[in-house]
Design an enzyme around this catalytic site. Structure first.
Site, short mmCIF file in Angstrom:
data_model
loop_
_atom_site.label_atom_id
_atom_site.label_comp_id
_atom_site.label_asym_id
_atom_site.label_seq_id
_atom_site.Cartn_x
_atom_site.Cartn_y
_atom_site.Cartn_z
N GLU A 197 32.72 32.14 39.66
CA GLU A 197 33.23 31.93 40.80
C GLU A 197 32.16 32.30 42.05
OE1 GLU A 197 37.11 33.39 40.68
OE2 GLU A 197 37.73 32.40 42.53
N ARG A 237 35.95 40.08 24.14
CA ARG A 237 37.05 39.60 23.23
C ARG A 237 36.99 38.52 22.41
NH1 ARG A 237 40.13 39.62 28.83
NH2 ARG A 237 37.95 39.64 29.52
#
Ligand code: AMP
Length: 179
Positions: free
Chosen positions: A99, A62
């Site tokens: 994560e 993006r």
């Protein structure tokens, strides 16, 4: 409506995507609205208009859409920072933590001339792992990273502060609390 509220309301939130507990902030709704897309790009560009910026570095994927538009507006070049294995020429890479586990991003070794002024662009900063890795790559090539710019900051995850701690100003157009 002010610019913050305006842009915030056109970003779609998808709960529990790609996994439980994540609120995915989907900018496709912003990109698909001509006025909002233009406004977001104008706001990202505004502090740097009139400054000499040599290159925009965009993070896959993006960051490419936003970064290409910003590069055009600032008459700068565009440099893609991509996931491992996608760039065809000699690359420099860095591993960064997500994560769960590690990921790797790359840049072409000859993408930047030492001392060039570079803006880093992505859609969103969360933990800052991706952007920190990108800054490490840019600095390795001798870039002067002028600022890191995002449409969305998730301040509770601390990424923007991490970037500021590296001595790089952060610009974000809207904030969402939580994950
Ligand atoms: P981070 O490395 O934790 O700062 O994550 C930033 C990268 O992951 C960006 O490229 C984002 O596009 C993506 N990302 C992380 N969290 C979200 C979220 N809640 N919604 C949309 N994209 C996200």
């Amino acid at each position: 409506m002010n610019i913050q509220a305006d842009l915030k309301s056109i970003i779609r939130t998808i709960p529990d995507y790609p996994k439980a507990g994540i609120q995915f902030r989907d900018i496709t709704t912003l990109l698909g609205d001509a006025r909002s897309f233009r406004r977001a790009v104008d706001e990202l560009v505004q502090p740097f208009a009139g400054q000499k910026i040599d290159q925009i570095a965009g993070i896959e994927a993006r960051g490419f859409i936003l970064g290409g538009a910003v590069a055009h507006q600032l008459s700068a070049g565009f440099i893609p920072i991509r996931k491992k294995g996608k760039l065809p020429h000699i690359t420099v890479s860095v591993a960064y933590s997500l994560e769960y586990g590690l990921d790797e991003i790359e840049i072409h070794q000859d993408a930047i001339q030492p001392g060039e002024k570079v803006l880093l662009i992505d859609d969103l900063i969360a933990t800052g792992g991706t952007a920190t890795g990108a800054i490490e790559l840019l600095r390795k090539l001798g870039a002067d990273v002028v600022a890191a710019c995002f449409v969305i900051d998730l301040p509770d995850l601390g990424g923007a502060q991490k970037i500021r701690d590296l001595g790089i100003p952060v610009r974000a157009l809207v904030e969402f609390s939580g994950h």
